[in-house]
Design a protein around this motif. Structure first.
Motif, PDB file in Angstrom:
ATOM      1  N   ARG A  40       0.853  -1.198   0.000  1.00  0.00           N
ATOM      2  CA  ARG A  40       0.000   0.000   0.000  1.00  0.00           C
ATOM      3  C   ARG A  40       0.878   1.233   0.000  1.00  0.00           C
ATOM      4  O   ARG A  40       1.928   1.264   0.651  1.00  0.00           O
ATOM      5  N   VAL A  41       0.418   2.275  -0.718  1.00  0.00           N
ATOM      6  CA  VAL A  41       1.155   3.532  -0.779  1.00  0.00           C
ATOM      7  C   VAL A  41       0.170   4.699  -0.718  1.00  0.00           C
ATOM      8  O   VAL A  41      -1.013   4.537  -1.002  1.00  0.00           O
ATOM      9  N   ASN A  42       0.690   5.870  -0.368  1.00  0.00           N
ATOM     10  CA  ASN A  42      -0.050   7.128  -0.466  1.00  0.00           C
ATOM     11  C   ASN A  42       0.551   7.904  -1.620  1.00  0.00           C
ATOM     12  O   ASN A  42       1.781   7.975  -1.752  1.00  0.00           O
ATOM     13  N   ILE A  43      -0.307   8.503  -2.455  1.00  0.00           N
ATOM     14  CA  ILE A  43       0.131   9.175  -3.674  1.00  0.00           C
ATOM     15  C   ILE A  43      -0.401  10.593  -3.693  1.00  0.00           C
ATOM     16  O   ILE A  43      -1.567  10.831  -3.374  1.00  0.00           O
ATOM     17  N   ALA A  44       0.450  11.540  -4.080  1.00  0.00           N
ATOM     18  CA  ALA A  44       0.036  12.926  -4.313  1.00  0.00           C
ATOM     19  C   ALA A  44       0.538  13.312  -5.698  1.00  0.00           C
ATOM     20  O   ALA A  44       1.671  12.983  -6.058  1.00  0.00           O
ATOM     21  N   TYR A  45      -0.301  13.989  -6.486  1.00  0.00           N
ATOM     22  CA  TYR A  45       0.097  14.354  -7.848  1.00  0.00           C
ATOM     23  C   TYR A  45      -0.541  15.668  -8.270  1.00  0.00           C
ATOM     24  O   TYR A  45      -1.589  16.061  -7.757  1.00  0.00           O
ATOM     25  N   SER A  46       0.116  16.331  -9.222  1.00  0.00           N
ATOM     26  CA  SER A  46      -0.358  17.616  -9.735  1.00  0.00           C
ATOM     27  C   SER A  46      -1.411  17.412 -10.806  1.00  0.00           C
ATOM     28  O   SER A  46      -1.349  16.468 -11.587  1.00  0.00           O
ATOM     29  N   THR A  47      -2.377  18.327 -10.831  1.00  0.00           N
ATOM     30  CA  THR A  47      -3.320  18.447 -11.933  1.00  0.00           C
ATOM     31  C   THR A  47      -3.329  19.914 -12.358  1.00  0.00           C
ATOM     32  O   THR A  47      -2.819  20.777 -11.634  1.00  0.00           O
ATOM     33  N   TRP A  48      -3.879  20.188 -13.513  1.00  0.00           N
ATOM     34  CA  TRP A  48      -3.943  21.557 -14.016  1.00  0.00           C
ATOM     35  C   TRP A  48      -5.361  21.861 -14.434  1.00  0.00           C
ATOM     36  O   TRP A  48      -6.018  21.060 -15.099  1.00  0.00           O
ATOM     37  N   GLN A  49      -5.832  23.039 -13.999  1.00  0.00           N
ATOM     38  CA  GLN A  49      -7.157  23.476 -14.381  1.00  0.00           C
ATOM     39  C   GLN A  49      -7.114  24.972 -14.601  1.00  0.00           C
ATOM     40  O   GLN A  49      -6.712  25.729 -13.701  1.00  0.00           O
ATOM     41  N   ASP A  50      -7.484  25.406 -15.799  1.00  0.00           N
ATOM     42  CA  ASP A  50      -7.478  26.827 -16.143  1.00  0.00           C
ATOM     43  C   ASP A  50      -6.117  27.463 -15.871  1.00  0.00           C
ATOM     44  O   ASP A  50      -6.031  28.582 -15.368  1.00  0.00           O
ATOM     45  N   GLY A  51      -5.049  26.736 -16.196  1.00  0.00           N
ATOM     46  CA  GLY A  51      -3.703  27.269 -16.038  1.00  0.00           C
ATOM     47  C   GLY A  51      -3.176  27.260 -14.617  1.00  0.00           C
ATOM     48  O   GLY A  51      -2.094  27.763 -14.356  1.00  0.00           O
ATOM     49  N   GLU A  52      -3.918  26.700 -13.678  1.00  0.00           N
ATOM     50  CA  GLU A  52      -3.469  26.636 -12.287  1.00  0.00           C
ATOM     51  C   GLU A  52      -3.138  25.204 -11.908  1.00  0.00           C
ATOM     52  O   GLU A  52      -3.837  24.277 -12.276  1.00  0.00           O
ATOM     53  N   ARG A  53      -2.067  25.064 -11.164  1.00  0.00           N
ATOM     54  CA  ARG A  53      -1.647  23.746 -10.693  1.00  0.00           C
ATOM     55  C   ARG A  53      -2.334  23.452  -9.360  1.00  0.00           C
ATOM     56  O   ARG A  53      -2.371  24.283  -8.468  1.00  0.00           O
ATOM     57  N   ARG A  54      -2.872  22.253  -9.245  1.00  0.00           N
ATOM     58  CA  ARG A  54      -3.515  21.796  -8.015  1.00  0.00           C
ATOM     59  C   ARG A  54      -2.926  20.438  -7.647  1.00  0.00           C
ATOM     60  O   ARG A  54      -2.352  19.763  -8.487  1.00  0.00           O
ATOM     61  N   THR A  55      -3.106  20.027  -6.404  1.00  0.00           N
ATOM     62  CA  THR A  55      -2.590  18.736  -5.955  1.00  0.00           C
ATOM     63  C   THR A  55      -3.747  17.858  -5.505  1.00  0.00           C
ATOM     64  O   THR A  55      -4.614  18.309  -4.763  1.00  0.00           O
ATOM     65  N   ARG A  56      -3.726  16.628  -5.975  1.00  0.00           N
ATOM     66  CA  ARG A  56      -4.713  15.623  -5.553  1.00  0.00           C
ATOM     67  C   ARG A  56      -3.986  14.534  -4.778  1.00  0.00           C
ATOM     68  O   ARG A  56      -2.808  14.284  -5.015  1.00  0.00           O
ATOM     69  N   GLN A  57      -4.705  13.870  -3.880  1.00  0.00           N
ATOM     70  CA  GLN A  57      -4.107  12.802  -3.073  1.00  0.00           C
ATOM     71  C   GLN A  57      -4.970  11.549  -3.131  1.00  0.00           C
ATOM     72  O   GLN A  57      -6.196  11.642  -3.165  1.00  0.00           O
ATOM     73  N   GLU A  58      -4.303  10.414  -3.140  1.00  0.00           N
ATOM     74  CA  GLU A  58      -4.963   9.118  -3.054  1.00  0.00           C
ATOM     75  C   GLU A  58      -4.242   8.336  -1.971  1.00  0.00           C
ATOM     76  O   GLU A  58      -3.031   8.180  -2.025  1.00  0.00           O
ATOM     77  N   GLU A  59      -5.000   7.870  -0.987  1.00  0.00           N
ATOM     78  CA  GLU A  59      -4.405   7.201   0.175  1.00  0.00           C
ATOM     79  C   GLU A  59      -4.638   5.695   0.145  1.00  0.00           C
ATOM     80  O   GLU A  59      -5.661   5.226  -0.363  1.00  0.00           O
ATOM     81  N   ASP A  60      -3.663   4.971   0.695  1.00  0.00           N
ATOM     82  CA  ASP A  60      -3.771   3.531   0.901  1.00  0.00           C
ATOM     83  C   ASP A  60      -4.109   2.782  -0.389  1.00  0.00           C
ATOM     84  O   ASP A  60      -5.027   1.976  -0.439  1.00  0.00           O
ATOM     85  N   ARG A  61      -3.340   3.080  -1.439  1.00  0.00           N
ATOM     86  CA  ARG A  61      -3.571   2.499  -2.763  1.00  0.00           C
ATOM     87  C   ARG A  61      -2.688   1.280  -2.989  1.00  0.00           C
ATOM     88  O   ARG A  61      -1.512   1.281  -2.633  1.00  0.00           O
ATOM     89  N   PRO A  62      -3.228   0.236  -3.642  1.00  0.00           N
ATOM     90  CA  PRO A  62      -2.403  -0.912  -4.034  1.00  0.00           C
ATOM     91  C   PRO A  62      -1.632  -0.582  -5.306  1.00  0.00           C
ATOM     92  O   PRO A  62      -2.015   0.316  -6.063  1.00  0.00           O
TER      93      PRO A  62
END
Length: 119
Positions: A40-62
Protein backbone atom coordinates in the motif's frame (compact mmCIF):
# COMPACT_ATOMS: atom_id res chain seq x y z
CA UNK A 1 2.39 9.38 6.84
CA UNK A 2 -0.05 11.70 5.09
CA UNK A 3 1.46 14.57 7.06
CA UNK A 4 4.87 13.70 5.59
CA UNK A 5 3.45 13.94 2.07
CA UNK A 6 1.74 17.26 2.84
CA UNK A 7 4.98 18.66 4.30
CA UNK A 8 6.89 17.37 1.29
CA UNK A 9 4.39 18.98 -1.07
CA UNK A 10 4.49 22.31 0.77
CA UNK A 11 8.29 22.31 0.84
CA UNK A 12 8.51 21.18 -2.77
CA UNK A 13 6.09 23.85 -3.90
CA UNK A 14 8.13 26.50 -2.11
CA UNK A 15 11.28 25.66 -4.07
CA UNK A 16 9.76 24.86 -7.44
CA UNK A 17 9.57 27.61 -9.99
CA UNK A 18 6.26 27.36 -11.75
CA UNK A 19 6.18 28.69 -15.29
CA UNK A 20 3.54 28.50 -17.94
CA UNK A 21 4.25 26.48 -21.03
CA UNK A 22 4.95 28.45 -24.21
CA UNK A 23 2.01 26.61 -25.73
CA UNK A 24 -0.64 27.11 -23.03
CA UNK A 25 -3.47 26.31 -25.45
CA UNK A 26 -1.93 23.01 -26.56
CA UNK A 27 -3.41 19.85 -25.05
CA UNK A 28 -0.79 17.60 -23.45
CA UNK A 29 -1.00 14.08 -22.03
CA UNK A 30 0.44 13.61 -18.52
CA UNK A 31 0.93 9.96 -17.55
CA UNK A 32 1.61 9.07 -13.91
CA UNK A 33 2.65 5.56 -12.89
CA UNK A 34 3.67 3.96 -9.61
CA UNK A 35 5.01 0.40 -9.59
CA UNK A 36 6.79 -1.79 -7.06
CA UNK A 37 6.23 -4.45 -4.44
CA UNK A 38 4.91 -2.24 -1.63
CA UNK A 39 1.48 -3.47 -0.55
CA UNK A 40 0.00 0.00 0.00
CA UNK A 41 1.16 3.53 -0.78
CA UNK A 42 -0.05 7.13 -0.47
CA UNK A 43 0.13 9.17 -3.67
CA UNK A 44 0.04 12.93 -4.31
CA UNK A 45 0.10 14.35 -7.85
CA UNK A 46 -0.36 17.62 -9.73
CA UNK A 47 -3.32 18.45 -11.93
CA UNK A 48 -3.94 21.56 -14.02
CA UNK A 49 -7.16 23.48 -14.38
CA UNK A 50 -7.48 26.83 -16.14
CA UNK A 51 -3.70 27.27 -16.04
CA UNK A 52 -3.47 26.64 -12.29
CA UNK A 53 -1.65 23.75 -10.69
CA UNK A 54 -3.51 21.80 -8.01
CA UNK A 55 -2.59 18.74 -5.96
CA UNK A 56 -4.71 15.62 -5.55
CA UNK A 57 -4.11 12.80 -3.07
CA UNK A 58 -4.96 9.12 -3.05
CA UNK A 59 -4.41 7.20 0.18
CA UNK A 60 -3.77 3.53 0.90
CA UNK A 61 -3.57 2.50 -2.76
CA UNK A 62 -2.40 -0.91 -4.03
CA UNK A 63 0.23 -1.14 -6.78
CA UNK A 64 0.47 -0.85 -9.69
CA UNK A 65 -1.27 2.54 -10.02
CA UNK A 66 -1.66 4.61 -13.19
CA UNK A 67 -3.40 7.88 -14.01
CA UNK A 68 -3.49 9.70 -17.33
CA UNK A 69 -4.61 13.30 -17.73
CA UNK A 70 -5.16 15.35 -20.86
CA UNK A 71 -4.99 19.02 -20.07
CA UNK A 72 -4.64 22.50 -21.52
CA UNK A 73 -2.87 25.21 -19.57
CA UNK A 74 -0.11 22.83 -18.51
CA UNK A 75 2.22 24.54 -16.03
CA UNK A 76 5.71 23.14 -15.55
CA UNK A 77 6.73 22.33 -12.00
CA UNK A 78 4.44 19.37 -11.47
CA UNK A 79 4.85 16.75 -8.77
CA UNK A 80 4.23 13.05 -8.23
CA UNK A 81 5.12 11.84 -4.74
CA UNK A 82 4.60 8.31 -3.44
CA UNK A 83 5.09 7.28 0.19
CA UNK A 84 5.51 3.60 1.05
CA UNK A 85 3.12 2.28 3.70
CA UNK A 86 4.08 0.87 7.12
CA UNK A 87 4.58 -2.67 5.75
CA UNK A 88 7.56 -1.47 3.69
CA UNK A 89 8.59 -2.53 0.21
CA UNK A 90 9.63 -0.47 -2.79
CA UNK A 91 7.73 2.00 -4.98
CA UNK A 92 8.91 3.69 -8.17
CA UNK A 93 7.20 6.80 -9.52
CA UNK A 94 7.28 7.75 -13.20
CA UNK A 95 5.84 10.80 -14.99
CA UNK A 96 5.82 11.30 -18.75
CA UNK A 97 4.57 14.32 -20.74
CA UNK A 98 3.25 13.21 -24.14
CA UNK A 99 5.98 10.91 -25.53
CA UNK A 100 8.89 12.58 -23.72
CA UNK A 101 11.42 10.92 -21.42
CA UNK A 102 9.97 9.94 -18.04
CA UNK A 103 11.03 11.42 -14.70
CA UNK A 104 11.53 8.61 -12.18
CA UNK A 105 12.49 8.01 -8.56
CA UNK A 106 12.38 4.99 -6.22
CA UNK A 107 11.65 4.69 -2.50
CA UNK A 108 12.47 1.65 -0.36
CA UNK A 109 11.28 0.89 3.15
CA UNK A 110 8.41 1.87 5.40
CA UNK A 111 7.48 5.57 5.16
CA UNK A 112 10.09 6.26 2.43
CA UNK A 113 9.05 8.75 -0.26
CA UNK A 114 9.90 8.87 -3.98
CA UNK A 115 9.41 12.23 -5.70
CA UNK A 116 9.18 12.90 -9.43
CA UNK A 117 9.50 16.61 -10.27
CA UNK A 118 10.78 18.83 -13.04
CA UNK A 119 8.19 18.03 -15.68
Amino acid sequence: MLLAVVILLAGGCAVLVVGLSNEADKTVRVTYEVTGDARRVNIAYSTWQDGERRTRQEEDRPLPWRKELRTKGFAKGGLLAVTVGPDGGTATCSVRIDDGDPRTDTASGASATATCTGF
